[in-house]
Motif scaffolding. Structure first.
Motif, mmCIF file in Angstrom:
data_model
loop_
_atom_site.group_PDB
_atom_site.id
_atom_site.type_symbol
_atom_site.label_atom_id
_atom_site.label_comp_id
_atom_site.label_asym_id
_atom_site.label_seq_id
_atom_site.Cartn_x
_atom_site.Cartn_y
_atom_site.Cartn_z
ATOM 1 N N LEU A 154 113.935 -13.513 -0.685
ATOM 2 C CA LEU A 154 112.566 -13.063 -0.987
ATOM 3 C C LEU A 154 111.922 -13.899 -2.093
ATOM 4 N N TYR A 197 110.324 -17.012 0.065
ATOM 5 C CA TYR A 197 109.043 -16.384 0.407
ATOM 6 C C TYR A 197 108.106 -16.260 -0.782
ATOM 7 N N TYR A 221 108.133 -14.226 -3.413
ATOM 8 C CA TYR A 221 107.892 -12.911 -4.003
ATOM 9 C C TYR A 221 108.271 -12.967 -5.489
ATOM 10 N N ILE A 278 109.564 -6.598 -7.648
ATOM 11 C CA ILE A 278 110.686 -6.085 -6.851
ATOM 12 C C ILE A 278 111.390 -4.972 -7.613
ATOM 13 N N VAL A 338 109.312 -4.059 -2.473
ATOM 14 C CA VAL A 338 108.443 -5.077 -3.059
ATOM 15 C C VAL A 338 107.044 -4.477 -3.128
ATOM 16 N N ASP A 387 102.844 -4.980 -3.967
ATOM 17 C CA ASP A 387 101.814 -6.017 -3.954
ATOM 18 C C ASP A 387 101.229 -6.142 -5.360
ATOM 19 N N ARG A 388 100.286 -7.037 -5.523
ATOM 20 C CA ARG A 388 99.702 -7.308 -6.861
ATOM 21 C C ARG A 388 98.929 -6.111 -7.416
ATOM 22 N N THR A 436 104.331 -12.708 4.202
ATOM 23 C CA THR A 436 104.175 -13.373 2.910
ATOM 24 C C THR A 436 103.246 -12.514 2.058
ATOM 25 N N ILE A 437 103.362 -12.681 0.778
ATOM 26 C CA ILE A 437 102.508 -11.945 -0.136
ATOM 27 C C ILE A 437 101.705 -12.966 -0.907
ATOM 28 N N ARG A 440 100.094 -14.994 -3.703
ATOM 29 C CA ARG A 440 100.414 -15.236 -5.119
ATOM 30 C C ARG A 440 99.113 -15.255 -5.906
#
Length: 149
Positions: A47, A51, A53, A58, A77, A79-80, A145-146, A148
């Motif tokens: 992760l 990816y 993260y 996490i 996980v 998100d922002r 994907t998250i 950034r």
């Protein structure tokens, strides 16, 4: 430990009183090296390294309540915005990923409501996108994907 179908990495282990411990980069401590922990640590590495993260997003073995029972999610996980984004249920390599395992992760997700759920035993990994309105699962070919920031 069983070789996994996950990227290898330079993990740290140590022996204490005849037991092997593996370093957890998220919690910054050594944990007893069980087959499930072996999978969890490799998946965390995947992760973060593959990816992108953020470690800070996490949470490991977080408590959650389901049907008046206290359960623990393996990996969540966020998100922002701090919303649960991805739930990962890890099993030991010898545990087959079957309908029962997927249902267990889905029950945990009733509380968390992550849009993505992953189940893995380190040999086989399945990722699903959850549509809560239609209550349908869509199996994905890859992990999401998250963004950034």
């Amino acid at each position: 430990m069983t070789p996994l179908n996950l990227p290898s990495y330079d993990y740290k282990t140590k022996e204490i009183d005849g037991k092997t411990y593996i370093h957890d980069a998220i919690r910054k401590k050594y944990l007893v090296l069980t087959p499930e922990e072996w999978v969890r640590q490799h998946f965390i590495h995947l992760l973060v390294t593959h990816y992108g993260y953020a470690k800070s997003l996490i949470r490991l073995e977080g408590g959650l309540a389901y049907n008046r029972l206290q359960k623990r999610s393996d990996i969540v996980v966020f998100d922002r915005d701090g919303k649960p984004f991805l739930l990962v249920e890890c099993k030991a390599p010898e545990v087959k990923i079957n309908q029962s395992v997927i249902e267990q992760a889905s029950r945990y997700n009733l509380t968390l409501r992550c849009p993505f759920v992953v189940v893995t035993n380190g040999l086989n990994t399945f990722c699903f996108e959850i549509d809560f309105e239609t209550e349908k699962f869509i199996q994905l070919k890859d992990l999401p994907t998250i963004e950034r920031s």
